[in-house]
Design a protein around this motif. Structure first.
Motif, PDB file in Angstrom:
ATOM      1  N   SER A  86       0.827  -1.208   0.000  1.00  0.00           N
ATOM      2  CA  SER A  86       0.000   0.000   0.000  1.00  0.00           C
ATOM      3  C   SER A  86       0.862   1.258   0.000  1.00  0.00           C
ATOM      4  N   ALA A  87       0.221   2.361  -0.352  1.00  0.00           N
ATOM      5  CA  ALA A  87       0.911   3.657  -0.301  1.00  0.00           C
ATOM      6  C   ALA A  87       1.331   3.983   1.132  1.00  0.00           C
ATOM      7  N   ASP A  88       0.503   3.603   2.123  1.00  0.00           N
ATOM      8  CA  ASP A  88       0.856   3.839   3.531  1.00  0.00           C
ATOM      9  C   ASP A  88       2.133   3.087   3.909  1.00  0.00           C
ATOM     10  N   ALA A  89       2.224   1.821   3.503  1.00  0.00           N
ATOM     11  CA  ALA A  89       3.420   1.028   3.816  1.00  0.00           C
ATOM     12  C   ALA A  89       4.640   1.580   3.086  1.00  0.00           C
ATOM     13  N   TRP A  90       4.450   2.088   1.870  1.00  0.00           N
ATOM     14  CA  TRP A  90       5.567   2.694   1.134  1.00  0.00           C
ATOM     15  C   TRP A  90       6.101   3.909   1.892  1.00  0.00           C
ATOM     16  N   GLU A  91       5.203   4.709   2.470  1.00  0.00           N
ATOM     17  CA  GLU A  91       5.630   5.862   3.266  1.00  0.00           C
ATOM     18  C   GLU A  91       6.435   5.411   4.481  1.00  0.00           C
ATOM     19  N   LEU A  92       6.017   4.302   5.103  1.00  0.00           N
ATOM     20  CA  LEU A  92       6.787   3.756   6.227  1.00  0.00           C
ATOM     21  C   LEU A  92       8.191   3.370   5.782  1.00  0.00           C
ATOM     22  N   TRP A  93       8.283   2.756   4.587  1.00  0.00           N
ATOM     23  CA  TRP A  93       9.606   2.380   4.085  1.00  0.00           C
ATOM     24  C   TRP A  93      10.475   3.611   3.859  1.00  0.00           C
ATOM     25  N   LYS A  94       9.917   4.670   3.304  1.00  0.00           N
ATOM     26  CA  LYS A  94      10.720   5.869   3.041  1.00  0.00           C
ATOM     27  C   LYS A  94      11.316   6.412   4.344  1.00  0.00           C
ATOM     28  N   GLN A  95      10.560   6.354   5.423  1.00  0.00           N
ATOM     29  CA  GLN A  95      11.089   6.786   6.720  1.00  0.00           C
ATOM     30  C   GLN A  95      12.182   5.830   7.184  1.00  0.00           C
ATOM     31  N   GLN A  96      11.929   4.528   7.053  1.00  0.00           N
ATOM     32  CA  GLN A  96      12.899   3.511   7.464  1.00  0.00           C
ATOM     33  C   GLN A  96      14.178   3.619   6.634  1.00  0.00           C
ATOM     34  N   GLN A  97      14.015   3.856   5.338  1.00  0.00           N
ATOM     35  CA  GLN A  97      15.163   3.979   4.445  1.00  0.00           C
ATOM     36  C   GLN A  97      16.071   5.131   4.865  1.00  0.00           C
TER      37      GLN A  97
ATOM     38  N   ILE B  98      16.444   6.336   7.868  1.00  0.00           N
ATOM     39  CA  ILE B  98      17.129   5.895   9.087  1.00  0.00           C
ATOM     40  C   ILE B  98      18.301   4.980   8.731  1.00  0.00           C
ATOM     41  N   ILE B  99      18.063   4.038   7.822  1.00  0.00           N
ATOM     42  CA  ILE B  99      19.100   3.080   7.422  1.00  0.00           C
ATOM     43  C   ILE B  99      20.271   3.805   6.748  1.00  0.00           C
ATOM     44  N   ILE B 100      19.960   4.696   5.815  1.00  0.00           N
ATOM     45  CA  ILE B 100      21.020   5.434   5.105  1.00  0.00           C
ATOM     46  C   ILE B 100      21.873   6.213   6.089  1.00  0.00           C
ATOM     47  N   ASN B 101      21.233   6.911   7.007  1.00  0.00           N
ATOM     48  CA  ASN B 101      21.983   7.705   7.981  1.00  0.00           C
ATOM     49  C   ASN B 101      22.758   6.836   8.953  1.00  0.00           C
ATOM     50  N   HIS B 102      22.140   5.765   9.434  1.00  0.00           N
ATOM     51  CA  HIS B 102      22.786   4.910  10.426  1.00  0.00           C
ATOM     52  C   HIS B 102      24.042   4.231   9.868  1.00  0.00           C
ATOM     53  N   TYR B 103      23.925   3.711   8.653  1.00  0.00           N
ATOM     54  CA  TYR B 103      25.037   2.970   8.067  1.00  0.00           C
ATOM     55  C   TYR B 103      25.914   3.826   7.152  1.00  0.00           C
ATOM     56  N   GLY B 104      25.561   5.096   6.979  1.00  0.00           N
ATOM     57  CA  GLY B 104      26.339   5.970   6.109  1.00  0.00           C
ATOM     58  C   GLY B 104      26.333   5.509   4.665  1.00  0.00           C
ATOM     59  N   LEU B 105      25.195   5.019   4.190  1.00  0.00           N
ATOM     60  CA  LEU B 105      25.104   4.517   2.821  1.00  0.00           C
ATOM     61  C   LEU B 105      25.038   5.672   1.826  1.00  0.00           C
ATOM     62  N   ASN B 106      25.555   5.418   0.645  1.00  0.00           N
ATOM     63  CA  ASN B 106      25.519   6.384  -0.444  1.00  0.00           C
ATOM     64  C   ASN B 106      24.587   5.828  -1.514  1.00  0.00           C
ATOM     65  N   PRO B 107      23.386   6.399  -1.688  1.00  0.00           N
ATOM     66  CA  PRO B 107      22.436   5.877  -2.676  1.00  0.00           C
ATOM     67  C   PRO B 107      22.960   5.888  -4.111  1.00  0.00           C
ATOM     68  N   ALA B 108      24.018   6.635  -4.401  1.00  0.00           N
ATOM     69  CA  ALA B 108      24.608   6.636  -5.735  1.00  0.00           C
ATOM     70  C   ALA B 108      25.526   5.428  -5.955  1.00  0.00           C
TER      71      ALA B 108
ATOM     72  N   GLN C 172      22.126  -1.896  -3.580  1.00  0.00           N
ATOM     73  CA  GLN C 172      21.739  -3.307  -3.429  1.00  0.00           C
ATOM     74  C   GLN C 172      21.431  -3.626  -1.974  1.00  0.00           C
ATOM     75  N   VAL C 173      22.202  -3.073  -1.051  1.00  0.00           N
ATOM     76  CA  VAL C 173      21.924  -3.246   0.380  1.00  0.00           C
ATOM     77  C   VAL C 173      20.533  -2.713   0.691  1.00  0.00           C
ATOM     78  N   LEU C 174      20.213  -1.524   0.177  1.00  0.00           N
ATOM     79  CA  LEU C 174      18.894  -0.934   0.421  1.00  0.00           C
ATOM     80  C   LEU C 174      17.784  -1.790  -0.174  1.00  0.00           C
ATOM     81  N   ARG C 175      17.978  -2.314  -1.374  1.00  0.00           N
ATOM     82  CA  ARG C 175      16.950  -3.177  -1.988  1.00  0.00           C
ATOM     83  C   ARG C 175      16.745  -4.444  -1.168  1.00  0.00           C
TER      84      ARG C 175
END
Length: 105
Positions: free
Chosen positions: A35-46, A48-58, A64-67
């Protein structure tokens, strides 16, 4: 009228996304089962994950880690939210915390 999906994450029928969030089989699966609601939850979680692990989406390896984490978030063992769970602020309930404090002028 919004397209409804039986959300694999939230366990109920809710409005779906307007289009797949990205190309490929996982994007199609999310479009069909999340659902769109669950997708919004993922965007928030994502975030957190990017900041916590210092991931670079580029970076392809970090993407692949994010996927992998996204697939686990939506479809993994125990991925459903607890029964009766509703997002903070949904259904007229006040959001907890109320956001960041305002700066004094």
């Amino acid at each position: 009228m919004a397209r409804l999906v039986k959300c694999a994450k939230l366990g109920r029928e809710l409005p779906g996304l307007e289009k797949p969030p990205f190309p490929g089989p996982l994007g199609e699966r999310i479009y069909n089962e999340i659902s769109a609601d669950a997708w919004e939850l993922w965007k928030q979680q994502q975030t957190i994950i990017i900041n916590h692990y210092g991931l670079n989406p580029a970076d392809p390896d970090d993407r692949q880690v994010l996927r992998d984490l996204m697939e686990e978030f939506f479809f993994g063992e125990g991925a459903q939210m607890p029964e009766g769970w509703t997002p903070v602020g949904a259904g007229g309930a006040p959001a907890k915390g109320g956001g960041a404090p305002r700066r004094k002028k």
